[in-house]
Design an enzyme around this catalytic site. Structure first.
Site, PDB file in Angstrom:
ATOM      1  N   LYS A  13       0.841  -1.216   0.000  1.00  0.00           N
ATOM      2  CA  LYS A  13       0.000   0.000   0.000  1.00  0.00           C
ATOM      3  C   LYS A  13       0.870   1.258   0.000  1.00  0.00           C
ATOM      4  O   LYS A  13       0.627   2.181  -0.760  1.00  0.00           O
ATOM      5  CB  LYS A  13      -0.922   0.033   1.233  1.00  0.00           C
ATOM      6  N   ARG A  88      -9.449   0.652   9.310  1.00  0.00           N
ATOM      7  CA  ARG A  88      -8.991  -0.715   9.542  1.00  0.00           C
ATOM      8  C   ARG A  88     -10.030  -1.534  10.307  1.00  0.00           C
ATOM      9  O   ARG A  88      -9.794  -2.715  10.558  1.00  0.00           O
ATOM     10  CB  ARG A  88      -7.709  -0.669  10.372  1.00  0.00           C
ATOM     11  N   ARG A 127      11.634  -6.067   4.940  1.00  0.00           N
ATOM     12  CA  ARG A 127      11.437  -4.661   4.596  1.00  0.00           C
ATOM     13  C   ARG A 127      12.444  -3.759   5.317  1.00  0.00           C
ATOM     14  O   ARG A 127      12.694  -3.951   6.514  1.00  0.00           O
ATOM     15  CB  ARG A 127      10.021  -4.317   5.061  1.00  0.00           C
ATOM     16  N   ARG A 160      11.538  -1.525  10.694  1.00  0.00           N
ATOM     17  CA  ARG A 160      10.495  -1.071  11.622  1.00  0.00           C
ATOM     18  C   ARG A 160      10.407  -2.021  12.810  1.00  0.00           C
ATOM     19  O   ARG A 160      10.533  -3.229  12.651  1.00  0.00           O
ATOM     20  CB  ARG A 160       9.144  -1.062  10.888  1.00  0.00           C
ATOM     21  N   ARG A 171      -0.041  -9.090  13.456  1.00  0.00           N
ATOM     22  CA  ARG A 171      -0.658  -8.076  12.589  1.00  0.00           C
ATOM     23  C   ARG A 171      -1.502  -8.751  11.505  1.00  0.00           C
ATOM     24  O   ARG A 171      -2.563  -8.252  11.132  1.00  0.00           O
ATOM     25  CB  ARG A 171       0.422  -7.198  11.954  1.00  0.00           C
TER      26      ARG A 171
HETATM   27  P1  AMP Z   1       0.920   0.568   9.196  1.00  0.00           P
HETATM   28  O1  AMP Z   1       2.086   1.463   9.019  1.00  0.00           O
HETATM   29  O2  AMP Z   1      -0.279   1.025   8.427  1.00  0.00           O
HETATM   30  O3  AMP Z   1       1.252  -0.881   8.942  1.00  0.00           O
HETATM   31  O4  AMP Z   1       0.492   0.670  10.745  1.00  0.00           O
HETATM   32  C1  AMP Z   1       1.384   0.295  11.777  1.00  0.00           C
HETATM   33  C2  AMP Z   1       0.625   0.129  13.081  1.00  0.00           C
HETATM   34  O5  AMP Z   1      -0.003   1.368  13.442  1.00  0.00           O
HETATM   35  C3  AMP Z   1      -0.507  -0.887  13.065  1.00  0.00           C
HETATM   36  O6  AMP Z   1      -0.061  -2.216  13.278  1.00  0.00           O
HETATM   37  C4  AMP Z   1      -1.380  -0.373  14.205  1.00  0.00           C
HETATM   38  O7  AMP Z   1      -0.829  -0.695  15.464  1.00  0.00           O
HETATM   39  C5  AMP Z   1      -1.274   1.142  14.037  1.00  0.00           C
HETATM   40  N1  AMP Z   1      -2.313   1.662  13.115  1.00  0.00           N
HETATM   41  C6  AMP Z   1      -2.132   2.249  11.909  1.00  0.00           C
HETATM   42  N2  AMP Z   1      -3.293   2.588  11.336  1.00  0.00           N
HETATM   43  C7  AMP Z   1      -4.265   2.198  12.209  1.00  0.00           C
HETATM   44  C8  AMP Z   1      -5.694   2.254  12.190  1.00  0.00           C
HETATM   45  N3  AMP Z   1      -6.382   2.772  11.150  1.00  0.00           N
HETATM   46  N4  AMP Z   1      -6.349   1.762  13.268  1.00  0.00           N
HETATM   47  C9  AMP Z   1      -5.706   1.255  14.318  1.00  0.00           C
HETATM   48  N5  AMP Z   1      -4.361   1.140  14.399  1.00  0.00           N
HETATM   49  C10 AMP Z   1      -3.640   1.619  13.350  1.00  0.00           C
END
Ligand code: AMP
Length: 213
Positions: A13, A88, A127, A160, A171
């Site tokens: 994404k 999400r 990554r 990360r 996740r």
């Molecule tokens: P991402 O970078 O989108 O993979 O997000 C990393 C982490 O941030 C996720 O595993 C969640 O812990 C938190 N996070 C990001 N976006 C959301 C969301 N829309 N709702 C809840 N937690 C989020």
């Protein structure tokens, strides 16, 4: 054009979002990036979110909804926006509808990048990201010319905190349980645009462009 990018962690994404920004000139709203920025700045919100992020859990809906609501009201979203990693959960999607209704806006397309589960673990654990410019690499599929250094700016590459194997498995489970219901949520509304997320990055981008017109 108002877009949502949907897909499991590791679907690509973020990579596609960066290419879409260049092509369509709309801002990317990544709740993951916003939370990581809050953490880097050591704000109370960032420190609170870290507990959930490190465990591979979702941050509470109220926190991310607040962030997105504020961001969508900024002037640069007037010509369109791309939500990456939000919503999400179904409650987040319902709340988003209300926020957009209040701003007289609506979602035009939900681009759902589909990648089989078997692919995702390897994609995520390999990554690497540049600390200076944010450019993404992969130790196997897109390695930098010099190990640990960004090809673009020479910055240091890092992994990360939540891309380790244990957190990644969590996740993926969270995605299946809490985020996958959104596929049907947007299908019913006629907004879902499924995209095959396998193959070269440029090919996937081409598929998205066809769908967006
Ligand atoms: P991402 O970078 O989108 O993979 O997000 C990393 C982490 O941030 C996720 O595993 C969640 O812990 C938190 N996070 C990001 N976006 C959301 C969301 N829309 N709702 C809840 N937690 C989020």
């Amino acid at each position: 054009m108002n877009l949502i990018l949907l897909g499991p962690p590791g679907a690509g994404k973020g990579t596609q979002a960066k290419m879409l920004i260049d092509s369509y000139g709309i801002p990317q709203i990544s709740t993951g990036d916003m939370l990581r920025a809050a953490l880097k700045a050591q704000t109370p919100l960032g420190l609170e979110a870290k507990k959930f992020m490190d465990a591979g859990q979702l941050v509470p809906d109220s926190v991310v909804i607040g962030l997105v609501k504020e961001r969508l009201a900024q002037p640069d979203c007037a010509k369109g926006f791309m939500l990456d990693g939000f919503p999400r959960t179904v409650p987040q999607a319902e709340e988003l509808d209300k926020v957009l209704g209040g701003l007289s806006k609506k979602i035009d397309h939900v681009v759902s990048i589909e990648v089989p589960n078997s692919e995702l673990l390897g994609r995520l654990t390999g990554r690497r990201t540049c600390r200076a410019c944010g450019q993404g690499f992969h130790v196997m599929f897109d390695p930098p010319k010099v190990e640990g250094k960004c090809d673009k700016c020479g910055g240091e590459l890092y992994q990360r905190d939540d891309d380790n194997e244990a957190t990644v498995s969590n996740r993926l489970k969270v995605y299946e349980g809490q985020t996958m219901p959104l596929i049907n949520f947007y299908k019913v509304k006629g907004l879902l645009r499924p995209i095959d997320g396998l193959g070269a990055i440029s090919d996937i981008f081409g598929r998205i462009k066809v769908v967006l017109g």
